[in-house]
Enzyme design. Structure first.
Site, PDB file in Angstrom:
ATOM      1  N   ARG A  80      37.948  83.935  39.489  1.00 41.94           N
ATOM      2  CA  ARG A  80      37.824  82.439  37.983  1.00 41.94           C
ATOM      3  C   ARG A  80      38.735  81.687  38.999  1.00 41.94           C
ATOM      4  NH1 ARG A  80      42.815  83.672  33.520  1.00 41.94           N
ATOM      5  NH2 ARG A  80      44.623  84.454  35.034  1.00 41.94           N
ATOM      6  N   ASN A 118      41.027  76.162  30.966  1.00 41.93           N
ATOM      7  CA  ASN A 118      42.268  77.887  30.925  1.00 41.93           C
ATOM      8  C   ASN A 118      43.105  77.409  32.402  1.00 41.93           C
ATOM      9  OD1 ASN A 118      42.707  79.432  29.594  1.00 41.93           O
ATOM     10  ND2 ASN A 118      43.243  79.965  32.107  1.00 41.93           N
ATOM     11  N   GLU A 119      44.319  76.401  32.248  1.00 38.41           N
ATOM     12  CA  GLU A 119      45.581  76.034  33.532  1.00 38.41           C
ATOM     13  C   GLU A 119      44.756  75.721  34.443  1.00 38.41           C
ATOM     14  OE1 GLU A 119      47.808  79.726  33.514  1.00 38.41           O
ATOM     15  OE2 GLU A 119      48.359  79.970  32.183  1.00 38.41           O
ATOM     16  N   GLU A 268      49.449  80.404  24.937  1.00 45.56           N
ATOM     17  CA  GLU A 268      49.681  82.056  25.465  1.00 45.56           C
ATOM     18  C   GLU A 268      50.937  82.365  25.094  1.00 45.56           C
ATOM     19  OE1 GLU A 268      47.815  82.818  29.040  1.00 45.56           O
ATOM     20  OE2 GLU A 268      45.933  81.648  28.243  1.00 45.56           O
ATOM     21  N   GLU A 316      42.549  92.892  34.288  1.00 44.12           N
ATOM     22  CA  GLU A 316      43.870  92.171  34.159  1.00 44.12           C
ATOM     23  C   GLU A 316      44.015  93.616  32.765  1.00 44.12           C
ATOM     24  OE1 GLU A 316      43.037  88.137  32.372  1.00 44.12           O
ATOM     25  OE2 GLU A 316      44.965  87.570  33.632  1.00 44.12           O
ATOM     26  N   GLN A 317      43.962  94.772  33.320  1.00 45.35           N
ATOM     27  CA  GLN A 317      44.217  95.759  31.975  1.00 45.35           C
ATOM     28  C   GLN A 317      44.871  95.906  31.986  1.00 45.35           C
ATOM     29  OE1 GLN A 317      41.864  98.109  36.017  1.00 45.35           O
ATOM     30  NE2 GLN A 317      40.856  99.185  33.539  1.00 45.35           N
TER      31      GLN A 317
HETATM   32  C1  GLA Z   1      47.385  82.715  32.140  1.00 40.89           C
HETATM   33  C2  GLA Z   1      46.204  82.441  31.753  1.00 40.89           C
HETATM   34  C3  GLA Z   1      45.773  84.348  30.894  1.00 40.89           C
HETATM   35  C4  GLA Z   1      45.882  85.746  31.937  1.00 40.89           C
HETATM   36  C5  GLA Z   1      47.494  85.321  31.327  1.00 40.89           C
HETATM   37  C6  GLA Z   1      47.605  86.709  31.948  1.00 40.89           C
HETATM   38  O1  GLA Z   1      47.953  82.716  31.177  1.00 40.89           O
HETATM   39  O2  GLA Z   1      45.705  81.097  30.978  1.00 40.89           O
HETATM   40  O3  GLA Z   1      44.153  83.987  30.774  1.00 40.89           O
HETATM   41  O4  GLA Z   1      45.771  85.485  32.564  1.00 40.89           O
HETATM   42  O5  GLA Z   1      47.782  84.360  32.490  1.00 40.89           O
HETATM   43  O6  GLA Z   1      50.009  86.372  31.591  1.00 40.89           O
END
Ligand code: GLA
Length: 642
Positions: A80, A118-119, A268, A316-317
């Protein structure tokens, strides 16, 4: 989700290939159903725009949308964040998907707000980015002669004839170039966000807010600048090794609250464990609960968990989740359910007591710690000692100050400081003239300013100030730094504050005014020493306030003494006196005199807090003291308004 008392869910943030399976072909039926189903269970929705994960059709048809790393390698599909943040074509696609989403959901009463991307993380070094950096420099400096002057490019024959000659790098370059690259990256992320903000705003109800989720100390861009275009701040709170550092976590919440100087969201949190650390140990039972209330205590208006249920495949399993791959709860679910039940109980109790919503109440601090992206960047480009860690400095001050003041703001060095009795400025390395003037005015008006080591060394171009540290503040201080030293062995310090040492950084100081006092001195040494007997910290009353310069990185004990001394100078008292060490007391108040206290015992053994007069909102009983088992939480509405 409803059983766990969840009231909000975030969805969509990586779902581009599902939303737009082919160019210009949109499929939102699945998302309609998800939002409807959530609403049926009284769950509101935050929609993520999916731009952190472009679909394969997009990047294969338009490879120019893929990011290029610093070594010239173009990203590939399958991970990503593989997009170029400058690509005009990528921005067109991003605006279109955001606009399609907003047209469909911008007036949906079950959609609370938006998370863009996202981030935000990786800049691109593609040709477009290079071109835009050159244009950015041109706008900033006007002429190449001006850039050459301010960057001192005569050094190592760097002199440029035109802006296009300037290399585009984030390392091994002129410090001015490196600082400007970071500023350019910041501005580029701002315009990247604005591109989607405009698309959403054109189609969405004003009540729907817009944010993005950030990563606490990440120094990839200036978070204050980025948050100017966002409505609220939100962040992702993880302890990958499974060990909560409660003090550090408190600082991180306060950092994020400082981005907009208002309440924020935790977008999160880990349900137990993550999958990206060295050893992905789980938070022990009870700590997830402790973290949730700590977030609320520091001003979080929502706490979300990533992730709800494991995807059967994908990278991310192994990440923690609330449901297993079979769709049934894993053990941490019960703890999150308890958190939800308690949030509900406290909200109801407050409403009954005429408080209104907890989201209208915030922490209010009389002490601030300044955070400067220019300074962290400048120091990280040239640390001089690998042991000097800017974030470590900020948190060293925080760890000493927070237990005493109980509420601390971490704010931009450019923030209005009027409300603070005491302001700490650790390693304020880059000190533009305007900031120096504002800090001087703050002190003149009665504020107490404590500068940490390495402050006031650089100007806005990352050039050395022509005066000794702290530059434009040296006159108010009535003193300056004589020389700085990176240390490979501890140096003793003694003085009015007590005894201790520094082991990372030491600056010898000199007073230049008769009203400047020496607060700490370097102690005697066995062999030859640059330090013995030289001032390590100076202080001076100035205007109605005072200015202090501490030229050494202090050990924990001495830092604690400095904090006591400085808070005393500013007459800052704790909200509740006598709270035992290891217990954190946080207050949210709403300006109408209503207050809520959140008390958490971060230790393993039980503790008693006296001097509490109010209602324990979790048990509904009147209390005058609170007994807290290890890691336990109490939420109290104090009897007295303030
Ligand atoms: C980040 C991402 C999420 C996920 C988490 C895993 O914060 O935003 O999509 O990958 O990490 O800890």
């Amino acid at each position: 989700m409803q059983d766990a008392h969840m009231t909000v869910v975030r969805v969509g943030e990586f779902a581009w290939s599902t939303m737009e399976p082919a160019e210009g072909h949109f499929e939102f039926g699945w998302l309609d159903r998800a939002i409807e189903l959530a609403a049926k269970h009284h769950i509101m929705v935050v929609l993520g725009t999916p731009t952190a994960a472009p679909p394969a059709w997009l990047t294969s048809k338009y490879p120019d949308t893929l990011r290029v790393d610093e070594d010239g390698k173009r990203a590939e599909h399958g991970n990503r964040q593989q997009f170029s943040f400058t690509s005009p074509r990528y921005r067109e696609f991003a605006a279109r998907i955001a606009s399609e989403m907003a047209k469909r959901y911008g007036h949906n009463p079950n959609v609370l707000g938006w998370q863009i991307d996202n981030e935000l993380a990786a800049p691109s070094f593609d040709d477009q980015a290079k071109h835009e950096f050159h244009e950015w420099l041109h706008r900033r400096y006007g002429t190449i002669a001006e850039l050459n002057r301010r960057w001192t490019t005569a050094y190592w024959s760097q002199t440029y004839d035109n802006f296009d000659e300037i290399p585009v790098h984030s390392r091994n370059q002129n410090p001015a170039l490196l600082l400007d690259w970071k500023r350019f990256v910041t501005d580029t992320w701002v315009s990247y966000l604005q591109n989607q903000i405009q698309a959403i705003r054109a189609n969405a109800a004003p009540a729907q807010w817009i944010t993005t989720n950030t990563m606490h100390w990440n120094t990839g861009f200036d978070h204050y600048a980025v948050h100017r275009v966002l409505d609220i701040a939100a962040w992702d709170d993880y302890f990958p090794d499974g060990h909560l550092d409660a003090n550090l976590n408190a600082a991180e919440h306060d950092l994020v609250r400082g981005y907009k100087r208002k309440n924020f969201w935790v977008m999160e949190t880990q349900p137990g464990h993550v999958n990206w650390g060295g050893v992905n140990a789980s938070l022990p039972p009870g700590v997830t609960h402790e973290m949730a209330w700590q977030a609320v205590g520091h001003g979080a208006d929502a706490v979300l968990y990533w992730q709800w249920r494991s995807a059967l495949n994908g990278q991310e399993q192994y990440h923690g989740s609330l449901l297993g791959p079979d769709g049934t709860p894993v053990p941490i679910y019960a703890e999150v359910q308890q958190i939800g039940a308690e949030f509900e109980r406290v909200n109801q109790a407050l409403a009954k007591n005429g408080f209104g919503s907890l989201t209208d109440a915030s922490p209010h601090a009389r002490v601030a710690i300044l955070n400067s992206y220019d300074s962290v960047w400048a120091i990280d480009f040239q640390r001089h000692t690998s042991k000097f860690d800017y974030v470590g400095q900020v948190t060293d001050f925080y760890r000493a100050v927070e237990p005493l003041a109980q509420t601390v703001d971490i704010v931009s060095a450019d923030a209005d400081l009027g409300q603070y009795a005491v302001v700490f400025a650790p390693a304020l390395n880059v000190l533009p003239d305007a900031t120096a003037k504002r800090l001087t005015d703050y002190v003149r008006a009665g504020g107490h300013l404590v500068l940490g080591a390495r402050s006031g060394m650089k100007d806005v171009d990352n050039a050395l100030q022509p005066e000794r540290q702290p530059g434009r503040l040296a006159e108010a201080l009535g003193g300056h730094v004589v020389q700085y030293y990176a240390l490979d062995a501890p140096v003793p310090i003694a003085g009015t504050l007590g005894e201790g040492s520094t082991s990372v950084w030491a600056e010898t100081l000199a007073a230049t005014s008769p009203t400047t006092k020496v607060l700490m001195t370097y102690g005697p040494s066995q062999g030859p020493s640059w330090f013995a007997g030289k001032p390590a910290a100076l202080t001076r009353e100035f205007g109605k306030g005072s200015i202090t310069y501490v030229g050494a990185t202090l050990d924990k004990g001495l830092m604690a003494k400095l904090a006591v001394w400085a808070l005393d100078e500013g007459s800052v008292k704790p909200i509740v006196a006598g709270v035992p060490a290891g217990v954190e007391l946080m207050e949210r108040s709403n300006g109408k005199g209503d207050r809520v206290w959140i008390l958490i015992n971060h230790g393993d053994t039980s503790q008693t807090v006296n001097g509490i007069d109010g209602v324990d909102l979790l048990t509904g009983t009147n209390v005058s003291q609170i007994n807290l088992a290890g890691h336990a939480v109490a939420v109290v509405q104090p009897a007295a308004k303030r």
